[in-house]
Design an enzyme around this catalytic site. Structure first.
Site, PDB file in Angstrom:
ATOM      1  N   GLY A 230       0.885  -1.140   0.000  1.00 22.55           N
ATOM      2  CA  GLY A 230       0.000   0.000   0.000  1.00 22.55           C
ATOM      3  C   GLY A 230       0.930   1.197   0.000  1.00 22.55           C
TER       4      GLY A 230
ATOM      5  CD1 TRP B 114      10.006   3.919  -0.424  1.00 17.51           C
ATOM      6  CD2 TRP B 114       7.847   4.208   0.084  1.00 17.51           C
ATOM      7  NE1 TRP B 114       9.475   4.794  -1.328  1.00 17.51           N
ATOM      8  CE2 TRP B 114       8.150   4.992  -1.040  1.00 17.51           C
ATOM      9  CE3 TRP B 114       6.548   4.231   0.587  1.00 17.51           C
ATOM     10  CZ2 TRP B 114       7.208   5.796  -1.671  1.00 17.51           C
ATOM     11  CZ3 TRP B 114       5.612   5.022  -0.043  1.00 17.51           C
ATOM     12  CH2 TRP B 114       5.935   5.797  -1.166  1.00 17.51           C
TER      13      TRP B 114
ATOM     14  CB  CYS C 236       3.304  -3.384  -2.863  1.00 16.41           C
ATOM     15  SG  CYS C 236       2.391  -2.104  -3.739  1.00 16.41           S
ATOM     16  CG  HIS C 237       4.340   1.579  -2.520  1.00 15.02           C
ATOM     17  ND1 HIS C 237       3.386   1.010  -3.336  1.00 15.02           N
ATOM     18  CD2 HIS C 237       4.716   2.740  -3.113  1.00 15.02           C
ATOM     19  CE1 HIS C 237       3.187   1.802  -4.385  1.00 15.02           C
ATOM     20  NE2 HIS C 237       3.981   2.853  -4.273  1.00 15.02           N
ATOM     21  CB  ALA C 238       6.461  -3.414   2.210  1.00 18.17           C
TER      22      ALA C 238
END
Length: 187
Positions: A79, A114, A110-112
Site C-alpha cells: 500500500g 520503503w 509492493c511499497h513495503a
C-alpha cells in the site's frame, strides 16, 4: 501443517493494501502458523482497496511492545500510506532491523521496501518492489530486479498484488527453512 510451531509478525497500519495483508495472513494460518498483527496504534487498522478504505483488522500488539525474539519471521504488506507512515516510526524500524540482526526471514511486497530502505537493511541486496519506488531502491544501494518474486538470503520481495501467489509460496518456504546466516543488517 508444516508451520504449526512457527509464529509470524505482520507489521502494518492504516492504508495497507488489503490483499497484501489478508492473503498472506490466511495462507500462513492455513499452514498452521500463529500470526500477530503488529501496529503503531491500538484497536483496528483499515485496509486500502480500489481507491477506498476497505476491511479492517484487529491489532494484536503495539510495535513498541513487540519483541522479535517471539517470532520466526516478519511480513510487511504494502500500500502507499501504510509503509510511508511506518517508515517515520523508530520503533517500527528497529523491529524490522532486529529480524535482520537475528537472521530471520523478512518479506516485503509492493511499497513495503520503503521500510527496508528507512531501516537501512537493503544495501547490496537483490530486491524488487512496486515500479514507482525502483529509484528509491537503487538509491539505497540495492539491485532492483523486475521479477514477480526475488529471494536474497531470507529476504523475500515482490512487486504488487498480482505477484501474491509467488510471494506467499516463497514466504512459506523461507519460514520453513528458518534462519539464514547471510540475513544480516548493514546498519
Amino acid at each position: 501443517m508444516k508451520l504449526q510451531d512457527k509464529k509470524v509478525a505482520i507489521l502494518a497500519t492504516d492504508g495497507f493494501e488489503k490483499s497484501e495483508l489478508f492473503e498472506p495472513l490466511n495462507a500462513l494460518k492455513n499452514e498452521g502458523a500463529s500470526v500477530d498483527i503488529i501496529s503503531i496504534k491500538e484497536g483496528e487498522i483499515k485496509s486500502w482497496e480500489d481507491k477506498n478504505w476497505g476491511e479492517a483488522i484487529s491489532v494484536t500488539k503495539l510495535v513498541k511492545d513487540a519483541k522479535e525474539a517471539d517470532y520466526n519471521a516478519l511480513v510487511l504488506p504494502g500500500g502507499v500510506a501504510n509503509p510511508d507512515t511506518l517508515r517515520t516510526d523508530e520503533n517500527s524500524l528497529e523491529f524490522i532491523r532486529s529480524f535482520f540482526k537475528s537472521h530471520k526471514p523478512v518479506a516485503a511486497i509492493c511499497h513495503a521496501p520503503w521500510l527496508l530502505i528507512s531501516a537501512g537493511v537493503i544495501e547490496n541486496r537483490e530486491v524488487t518492489s512496486f515500479k514507482s519506488i525502483k529509484d528509491d531502491v537503487l538509491n539505497a544501494g540495492a539491485t532492483w530486479l523486475d521479477k514477480e518474486v526475488v529471494v536474497d538470503s531470507g529476504l523475500v520481495t515482490s512487486r504488487n498484488p498480482d505477484d501474491l501467489p509467488a510471494f506467499i509460496s516463497k514466504v512459506i518456504e523461507e519460514i520453513r527453512e528458518g534462519k539464514h546466516d547471510k540475513q544480516v543488517a548493514n546498519a
